[in-house]
Design a protein around this motif. Structure first.
Motif, PDB file in Angstrom:
ATOM      1  N   LEU A  46       0.821  -1.212   0.000  1.00  0.00           N
ATOM      2  CA  LEU A  46       0.000   0.000   0.000  1.00  0.00           C
ATOM      3  C   LEU A  46       0.857   1.265   0.000  1.00  0.00           C
ATOM      4  CD1 LEU A  46      -2.979   0.958   0.126  1.00  0.00           C
ATOM      5  CD2 LEU A  46      -2.710   1.063   2.625  1.00  0.00           C
ATOM      6  N   GLY A  47       1.925   1.279   0.786  1.00  0.00           N
ATOM      7  CA  GLY A  47       2.760   2.468   0.886  1.00  0.00           C
ATOM      8  C   GLY A  47       3.507   2.812  -0.381  1.00  0.00           C
ATOM      9  N   LEU A  48       3.618   1.861  -1.286  1.00  0.00           N
ATOM     10  CA  LEU A  48       4.330   2.099  -2.544  1.00  0.00           C
ATOM     11  C   LEU A  48       3.534   3.032  -3.450  1.00  0.00           C
ATOM     12  CD1 LEU A  48       7.023   1.121  -3.740  1.00  0.00           C
ATOM     13  CD2 LEU A  48       5.781  -0.728  -4.865  1.00  0.00           C
ATOM     14  N   TYR A  49       2.229   3.108  -3.245  1.00  0.00           N
ATOM     15  CA  TYR A  49       1.363   3.909  -4.113  1.00  0.00           C
ATOM     16  C   TYR A  49       0.587   4.954  -3.304  1.00  0.00           C
ATOM     17  CZ  TYR A  49       2.544   0.018  -7.076  1.00  0.00           C
ATOM     18  OH  TYR A  49       3.239  -0.932  -7.774  1.00  0.00           O
ATOM     19  N   SER A  50       1.221   5.460  -2.268  1.00  0.00           N
ATOM     20  CA  SER A  50       0.596   6.451  -1.399  1.00  0.00           C
ATOM     21  C   SER A  50       1.492   7.687  -1.296  1.00  0.00           C
ATOM     22  CB  SER A  50       0.379   5.864   0.005  1.00  0.00           C
ATOM     23  OG  SER A  50      -0.435   4.713  -0.054  1.00  0.00           O
ATOM     24  N   THR A  51       0.905   8.784  -0.849  1.00  0.00           N
ATOM     25  CA  THR A  51       1.670  10.008  -0.629  1.00  0.00           C
ATOM     26  C   THR A  51       2.713   9.792   0.464  1.00  0.00           C
ATOM     27  OG1 THR A  51      -0.121  11.459  -1.348  1.00  0.00           O
ATOM     28  CG2 THR A  51       1.493  12.398   0.172  1.00  0.00           C
ATOM     29  N   GLN A  52       3.938  10.192   0.184  1.00  0.00           N
ATOM     30  CA  GLN A  52       5.038  10.102   1.155  1.00  0.00           C
ATOM     31  C   GLN A  52       5.706  11.474   1.220  1.00  0.00           C
ATOM     32  OE1 GLN A  52       5.421   7.443   2.934  1.00  0.00           O
ATOM     33  NE2 GLN A  52       4.319   5.881   1.762  1.00  0.00           N
ATOM     34  N   VAL A  92      -5.284  13.463  -7.213  1.00  0.00           N
ATOM     35  CA  VAL A  92      -5.100  12.734  -8.462  1.00  0.00           C
ATOM     36  C   VAL A  92      -4.925  11.263  -8.106  1.00  0.00           C
ATOM     37  CG1 VAL A  92      -4.102  14.680  -9.715  1.00  0.00           C
ATOM     38  CG2 VAL A  92      -2.594  13.163  -8.422  1.00  0.00           C
ATOM     39  N   ASN A  93      -5.205  10.383  -9.038  1.00  0.00           N
ATOM     40  CA  ASN A  93      -5.129   8.966  -8.705  1.00  0.00           C
ATOM     41  C   ASN A  93      -4.364   8.156  -9.743  1.00  0.00           C
ATOM     42  OD1 ASN A  93      -6.861   8.839 -10.842  1.00  0.00           O
ATOM     43  ND2 ASN A  93      -8.502   7.722  -9.799  1.00  0.00           N
ATOM     44  N   ASN A  94      -3.503   8.833 -10.495  1.00  0.00           N
ATOM     45  CA  ASN A  94      -2.743   8.125 -11.523  1.00  0.00           C
ATOM     46  C   ASN A  94      -1.256   8.310 -11.264  1.00  0.00           C
ATOM     47  OD1 ASN A  94      -1.526   7.643 -14.353  1.00  0.00           O
ATOM     48  ND2 ASN A  94      -3.659   6.990 -14.567  1.00  0.00           N
ATOM     49  N   ILE A  95      -0.488   7.260 -11.445  1.00  0.00           N
ATOM     50  CA  ILE A  95       0.944   7.313 -11.167  1.00  0.00           C
ATOM     51  C   ILE A  95       1.626   8.432 -11.939  1.00  0.00           C
ATOM     52  CG2 ILE A  95       3.114   6.054 -11.515  1.00  0.00           C
ATOM     53  CD1 ILE A  95       1.603   3.502 -10.769  1.00  0.00           C
ATOM     54  N   VAL A  96       1.193   8.683 -13.173  1.00  0.00           N
ATOM     55  CA  VAL A  96       1.863   9.704 -13.974  1.00  0.00           C
ATOM     56  C   VAL A  96       1.364  11.115 -13.657  1.00  0.00           C
ATOM     57  CG1 VAL A  96       2.418   8.129 -15.852  1.00  0.00           C
ATOM     58  CG2 VAL A  96       0.265   9.362 -15.896  1.00  0.00           C
ATOM     59  N   ASP A  97       0.392  11.255 -12.750  1.00  0.00           N
ATOM     60  CA  ASP A  97      -0.082  12.572 -12.326  1.00  0.00           C
ATOM     61  C   ASP A  97       0.417  12.958 -10.938  1.00  0.00           C
ATOM     62  OD1 ASP A  97      -1.563  13.195 -14.628  1.00  0.00           O
ATOM     63  OD2 ASP A  97      -3.281  12.040 -13.918  1.00  0.00           O
ATOM     64  N   GLN A 139      -3.516  20.058 -15.796  1.00  0.00           N
ATOM     65  CA  GLN A 139      -3.650  19.063 -16.866  1.00  0.00           C
ATOM     66  C   GLN A 139      -3.385  17.698 -16.253  1.00  0.00           C
ATOM     67  OE1 GLN A 139      -0.561  20.896 -19.314  1.00  0.00           O
ATOM     68  NE2 GLN A 139      -2.029  21.053 -20.978  1.00  0.00           N
ATOM     69  N   HIS A 140      -4.094  16.678 -16.724  1.00  0.00           N
ATOM     70  CA  HIS A 140      -3.973  15.379 -16.076  1.00  0.00           C
ATOM     71  C   HIS A 140      -4.107  14.259 -17.096  1.00  0.00           C
ATOM     72  CE1 HIS A 140      -8.438  15.097 -16.242  1.00  0.00           C
ATOM     73  NE2 HIS A 140      -8.353  16.400 -16.048  1.00  0.00           N
ATOM     74  N   MET A 141      -3.421  13.136 -16.793  1.00  0.00           N
ATOM     75  CA  MET A 141      -3.485  11.954 -17.643  1.00  0.00           C
ATOM     76  C   MET A 141      -4.609  11.014 -17.207  1.00  0.00           C
ATOM     77  SD  MET A 141      -2.136  10.315 -20.232  1.00  0.00           S
ATOM     78  CE  MET A 141      -0.445  10.853 -20.456  1.00  0.00           C
ATOM     79  N   ASP A 382      -6.251   1.949 -16.242  1.00  0.00           N
ATOM     80  CA  ASP A 382      -6.619   1.208 -15.047  1.00  0.00           C
ATOM     81  C   ASP A 382      -5.376   0.667 -14.348  1.00  0.00           C
ATOM     82  OD1 ASP A 382      -9.743  -0.307 -16.195  1.00  0.00           O
ATOM     83  OD2 ASP A 382      -9.314   1.634 -15.286  1.00  0.00           O
ATOM     84  N   VAL A 383      -4.400   0.241 -15.123  1.00  0.00           N
ATOM     85  CA  VAL A 383      -3.174  -0.293 -14.549  1.00  0.00           C
ATOM     86  C   VAL A 383      -2.415   0.802 -13.805  1.00  0.00           C
ATOM     87  CG1 VAL A 383      -0.965  -1.382 -15.091  1.00  0.00           C
ATOM     88  CG2 VAL A 383      -3.016  -2.065 -16.319  1.00  0.00           C
ATOM     89  N   LEU A 384      -2.503   2.041 -14.293  1.00  0.00           N
ATOM     90  CA  LEU A 384      -1.793   3.160 -13.674  1.00  0.00           C
ATOM     91  C   LEU A 384      -2.638   3.891 -12.640  1.00  0.00           C
ATOM     92  CD1 LEU A 384      -0.133   4.660 -16.886  1.00  0.00           C
ATOM     93  CD2 LEU A 384       0.869   3.079 -15.235  1.00  0.00           C
TER      94      LEU A 384
END
Length: 554
Positions: A46-52, A92-97, A139-141, A382-384
């Motif tokens: 979980l921590g890998l994809y959370s705000t740090q 935002v909820n995308n890795i590239v954003d 702007q967002h992906m 969806d993957v991102l």
């Protein structure tokens, strides 16, 4: 402590190939044992994809296990999303954003000291976020919540600074610092030690007219194998329909980048590839060989729907062929090769060779996927999408289109004498659960643009808690070995050669590894020959998912 890690390392999965298959062999005829990945019973990271939010500057750290090779002298830099929301309602909820966070692990062979820095890139978007204590309209992906209002969209277009969230890749573009990049020709240089902001810039194009606009670039620069000069492209579009500019259509303009006497990054044109107005493709990385630039236009296409929702401009089109454009560095002429539809993001390598008839061929290797004609691009996002990625009930295998079901290493052979293009899939050299993907390749930097054998990549599977491992492919012998450790999540591996050695796999492989049990990060150092863990270095903060990195000597 060392004993604990020794016991832990006894459980590493190191699988060596015992038999090989031909590149042309049917998979059913291949009984080869390749790298094994179990991926069973992992805890989700979980921590890998959370705000740090934590930051550190040049902190000395210790080696938790093993011994760091005494020749390692330089720094590993990695960048990725570090902030998805901050206090306010907007997220935002995308890795590239996610807002860019840069990380550094430095090794001094003289003192034996290892130091770590981790800091958010001080972009305009980041500074505005800190001032408002909330992510601003951008702007967002992927998705942005709550959705932008009409007024907010107008403000983005006509008032706000251009989105400068350089969170995708790292490059040594200038002489002042480490450069962070994204999918546009805008760059930020950061101090090599403290990671403090130095400057933001758009290198001017020496062949662009006032009647053209430019947008999109590759996140990944490449280097010429002999000169070492950095190369990238910008897409130019003429808005005068060629009346004054003389440009008949959109074009990928390639440049070499260098630093002038004033310290500014400037460009020199290397040529361009003109395409039809309705046939722009997303080119995330490209190839460079001794005499050619290879532009791989796979089937992720671009159409201008929105200047705000960037993801809505990208779509999959399997009705078109995949196109490889070969630009001669000498004559500036372009030769085009067409293949069946593929998706490919990260090039492994490209090089020149002569076949048995003496004809010049260009070889290009990519991890690829093949999607059906009715593929919808939202499956990729969806993957991102970290909301879906963190949902244990959401599985890639439940999707109508299973994005990793046909993941391969594909070799494209471009015969410059006959104009013929041949595509060949290597055998699947990894035994892993269904829907496992293979991506983020790295090779010995001195073999970039030259014939090679070895590539190092990440293998992962969302349906098994995002489990991940490292694989070493021998594309010459078609063998592989792998590394995995339960609840340890490596990202893109980076190869660092042993100085003075001519062996292609003599060196180490580096990657930060996230531990989903205690939410910590350590830097792992593997032997590039056999993927034995040589050392584990502590990291004082949790490092979230990083997309790409680069090693800087010295």
């Amino acid at each position: 402590m060392a004993f604990v890690y020794l016991v832990l390392l006894c459980h590493l999965a190191l699988a060596r190939s015992e038999e090989t298959c031909s590149i042309d062999s049917a998979e059913s005829a291949c009984q080869t044992k390749y790298a094994q990945f179990d991926f069973q019973g992992w805890e989700f990271p979980l921590g890998l994809y959370s705000t740090q939010l934590d930051e550190v500057t040049d902190v000395e750290v210790a080696v938790k296990f093993g011994t760091v090779p005494d020749y390692l002298h330089g720094s590993l830099y990695r960048v990725g999303a570090g902030l998805y929301s901050l206090g306010g309602e907007r997220r935002v909820n995308n890795i590239v954003d996610g807002l860019a966070k840069l990380h550094r692990w430095s090794f001094d062979k003289e003192t034996g000291k290892i130091r770590v820095s981790s800091k958010f890139v001080r972009s305009s978007v980041y500074n505005r976020t800190m001032a408002a204590q909330e992510i601003p309209p951008i702007q967002h992906m992927g998705e942005i919540h709550p959705p932008l209002t009409a007024f907010e969209k107008l403000k983005i277009l006509f008032y706000d600074d251009k989105n400068d969230n350089t969170n995708i890749a790292v490059w040594d573009l200038g002489t002042l610092g480490v450069t962070t990049t994204t999918e546009q020709p805008l760059y930020i240089d950061n101090d090599k030690v403290t990671l403090d902001f130095i400057r933001k810039y758009i290198p001017p194009s020496d062949d662009k007219t006032i009647f053209e606009t430019e947008f999109l670039s590759a996140s990944h620069f490449n280097k010429h194998p002999t000169t070492g000069i950095s190369i990238n492209y910008k897409i130019h579009v003429a808005f005068d329909k060629g009346i004054f500019s003389g440009k008949t259509g959109p074009a990928y303009h390639f440049y070499e980048y260098h630093t002038n006497s004033d310290g500014d990054v400037v460009t020199k044109s290397l040529g361009h590839v003109t395409v039809a107005a309705d046939d722009l493709r997303i080119v995330h990385s490209f190839g460079v060989s001794e005499h050619f630039i290879i532009l791989p236009r796979f089937n992720m296409c671009f159409k201008w729907n929105s200047p705000i929702d960037i993801g809505s401009n990208i779509y999959w089109d399997a009705r078109k062929p995949a196109v490889f454009d070969v630009l001669s560095l000498e004559t500036k002429k372009v030769q085009t090769f067409k293949f069946t539809a593929y998706d490919g993001q990260h090039i492994i390598n490209s090089f020149e060779r002569h076949n048995s008839k003496g004809e010049l061929e260009i070889v290009v290797d990519f991890p690829t996927r093949v999607y059906p004609v009715d593929f919808h691009e939202e499956t990729v996002y969806d993957v991102l999408n970290v909301d879906r990625y963190k949902d244990p009930n959401w599985k890639i295998s439940d999707q109508t289109i299973r994005v990793n079901a046909r993941c391969r290493i594909t070799r494209f052979i471009l015969n410059t004498a006959t104009g013929e293009g041949i595509e060949k899939d290597f055998p699947v050299m990894w035994n892993a659960p269904a829907d496992s993907g293979i991506e983020f390749p790295t090779i010995h930097p001195d073999f970039r643009g030259r014939p090679y054998c070895f590539a190092y990549l990440q293998v992962s599977n969302k349906d098994f808690s995002g489990a991940a491992g490292i694989i070493k492919l021998d594309l010459c012998k078609e063998e592989s070995i792998g590394w995995e450790e339960k609840n340890k999540f490596p990202v893109e591996p980076i190869f660092v050669p042993r100085p003075g050695s001519s062996d292609e796999d003599d060196g180490v492989v580096l990657s930060p590894v996230f531990d989903s049990v205690d939410n910590s990060t350590s830097l792992y150092i593997w032997s590039a020959k056999n993927l034995e863990v040589l050392a584990i270095v502590e990291t004082p903060i949790t490092v979230p998912f990083t997309l790409h990195g680069l090693w800087f000597d010295g």
